[in-house]
Design a protein around this motif. Structure first.
Motif, PDB file in Angstrom:
ATOM      1  N   PRO A  56       0.911  -1.333   0.009  1.00  0.00           N
ATOM      2  CA  PRO A  56       0.026   0.090  -0.188  1.00  0.00           C
ATOM      3  C   PRO A  56       0.817   1.336  -0.095  1.00  0.00           C
ATOM      4  O   PRO A  56       0.363   2.265  -0.807  1.00  0.00           O
ATOM      5  N   LEU A  57       1.733   1.445   0.781  1.00  0.00           N
ATOM      6  CA  LEU A  57       2.764   2.357   0.931  1.00  0.00           C
ATOM      7  C   LEU A  57       3.452   2.738  -0.532  1.00  0.00           C
ATOM      8  O   LEU A  57       3.386   3.668  -0.898  1.00  0.00           O
ATOM      9  N   LEU A  58       3.855   1.525  -1.160  1.00  0.00           N
ATOM     10  CA  LEU A  58       4.667   1.640  -2.346  1.00  0.00           C
ATOM     11  C   LEU A  58       3.506   2.377  -3.477  1.00  0.00           C
ATOM     12  O   LEU A  58       3.926   3.131  -4.321  1.00  0.00           O
ATOM     13  N   ALA A  59       2.327   1.825  -3.477  1.00  0.00           N
ATOM     14  CA  ALA A  59       1.329   2.079  -4.469  1.00  0.00           C
ATOM     15  C   ALA A  59       0.899   3.534  -4.124  1.00  0.00           C
ATOM     16  O   ALA A  59       1.238   4.501  -5.086  1.00  0.00           O
ATOM     17  N   LEU A  60       0.871   3.985  -2.841  1.00  0.00           N
ATOM     18  CA  LEU A  60       0.423   5.411  -2.653  1.00  0.00           C
ATOM     19  C   LEU A  60       1.659   6.420  -3.019  1.00  0.00           C
ATOM     20  O   LEU A  60       1.477   7.371  -3.579  1.00  0.00           O
ATOM     21  N   SER A  61       3.032   5.962  -2.850  1.00  0.00           N
ATOM     22  CA  SER A  61       4.084   6.952  -2.959  1.00  0.00           C
ATOM     23  C   SER A  61       4.211   7.096  -4.696  1.00  0.00           C
ATOM     24  O   SER A  61       4.552   8.105  -5.224  1.00  0.00           O
ATOM     25  N   VAL A  62       3.938   5.722  -5.258  1.00  0.00           N
ATOM     26  CA  VAL A  62       4.616   5.880  -6.725  1.00  0.00           C
ATOM     27  C   VAL A  62       3.174   6.580  -7.599  1.00  0.00           C
ATOM     28  O   VAL A  62       3.592   7.462  -8.350  1.00  0.00           O
ATOM     29  N   LEU A  63       2.075   6.309  -7.163  1.00  0.00           N
ATOM     30  CA  LEU A  63       0.929   7.042  -7.622  1.00  0.00           C
ATOM     31  C   LEU A  63       0.896   8.280  -7.239  1.00  0.00           C
ATOM     32  O   LEU A  63       0.709   9.323  -8.307  1.00  0.00           O
ATOM     33  N   THR A  64       1.186   8.637  -6.352  1.00  0.00           N
ATOM     34  CA  THR A  64       1.430  10.381  -6.125  1.00  0.00           C
ATOM     35  C   THR A  64       2.232  10.805  -6.712  1.00  0.00           C
ATOM     36  O   THR A  64       2.284  11.954  -7.294  1.00  0.00           O
ATOM     37  N   ALA A  65       3.402  10.299  -7.010  1.00  0.00           N
ATOM     38  CA  ALA A  65       4.590  10.860  -7.683  1.00  0.00           C
ATOM     39  C   ALA A  65       4.188  11.111  -9.221  1.00  0.00           C
ATOM     40  O   ALA A  65       4.700  11.875  -9.862  1.00  0.00           O
ATOM     41  N   ALA A  66       3.510  10.062  -9.661  1.00  0.00           N
ATOM     42  CA  ALA A  66       2.884  10.159 -11.057  1.00  0.00           C
ATOM     43  C   ALA A  66       1.905  10.993 -11.342  1.00  0.00           C
ATOM     44  O   ALA A  66       2.059  11.619 -12.384  1.00  0.00           O
ATOM     45  N   VAL A  67       1.186  11.262 -10.308  1.00  0.00           N
ATOM     46  CA  VAL A  67       0.023  12.515 -10.474  1.00  0.00           C
ATOM     47  C   VAL A  67       0.822  13.980 -10.709  1.00  0.00           C
ATOM     48  O   VAL A  67       0.468  14.758 -11.521  1.00  0.00           O
ATOM     49  N   PHE A  68       1.819  14.082 -10.185  1.00  0.00           N
ATOM     50  CA  PHE A  68       2.547  15.319  -9.778  1.00  0.00           C
ATOM     51  C   PHE A  68       3.690  15.397 -11.005  1.00  0.00           C
ATOM     52  O   PHE A  68       4.441  16.688 -11.118  1.00  0.00           O
ATOM     53  N   THR A  69       4.029  14.429 -11.730  1.00  0.00           N
ATOM     54  CA  THR A  69       5.130  14.565 -12.537  1.00  0.00           C
ATOM     55  C   THR A  69       4.830  15.441 -13.764  1.00  0.00           C
ATOM     56  O   THR A  69       5.780  15.983 -14.032  1.00  0.00           O
TER      57      THR A  69
END
Length: 132
Positions: A56-69
């Motif tokens: 869950p922490l991996l998904a949250l951090s990767v998805l959030t990074a992707a959203v703001f890239t």
């Protein structure tokens, strides 16, 4: 931009709290011994940590990074254009807010990389504990 940095900061706070709370448990699971017999307890701990914390922490951090890239790329692109046009005078067009936003997004990437490493390590441990 202010809405974007507010949302990015809020999400960073959530990720940082979860990361800080779960990191010791994730590292503990990564460092579990692999006993020759009775692997069930360590297997259960590795499985629960992998599924309940690490992924869950991996998904949250990767998805959030992707959203703001895309915003990060836009800010960097604009900055490079300003430097190209104005040269050293571009220092007078400096934006602390945009720089802070870039640092927050860079933090997402660093946490994402750390979580990728920990997830891979924990998954390997999980597989070893699952072997008969």
């Amino acid at each position: 931009m202010s809405d974007e940095i507010a949302v990015a900061s809020l999400l960073m706070a959530i990720i940082a709290i979860l990361y800080g709370a779960w990191y010791p448990e994730i590292v503990k699971a990564v460092n579990l011994d692999i006993p020759k017999h009775d692997k069930a307890i360590n297997f259960g701990l590795a499985k629960n940590t992998l599924r309940g914390k690490c992924l869950p922490l991996l998904a949250l951090s990767v998805l959030t990074a992707a959203v703001f890239t895309p915003s990060l790329i836009s800010i960097i692109s604009d900055s490079l254009s300003i430097i190209r046009i104005y040269g050293t005078d571009s220092l007078f067009k400096y934006s602390a807010v945009k720089t802070a936003f870039c640092l927050v997004i860079a933090s997402y990437f660093l946490i994402s990389l750390q979580m990728i490493y920990l997830t891979i390590s924990l998954f390997k441990k999980y597989k070893k504990l699952n072997q008969n």
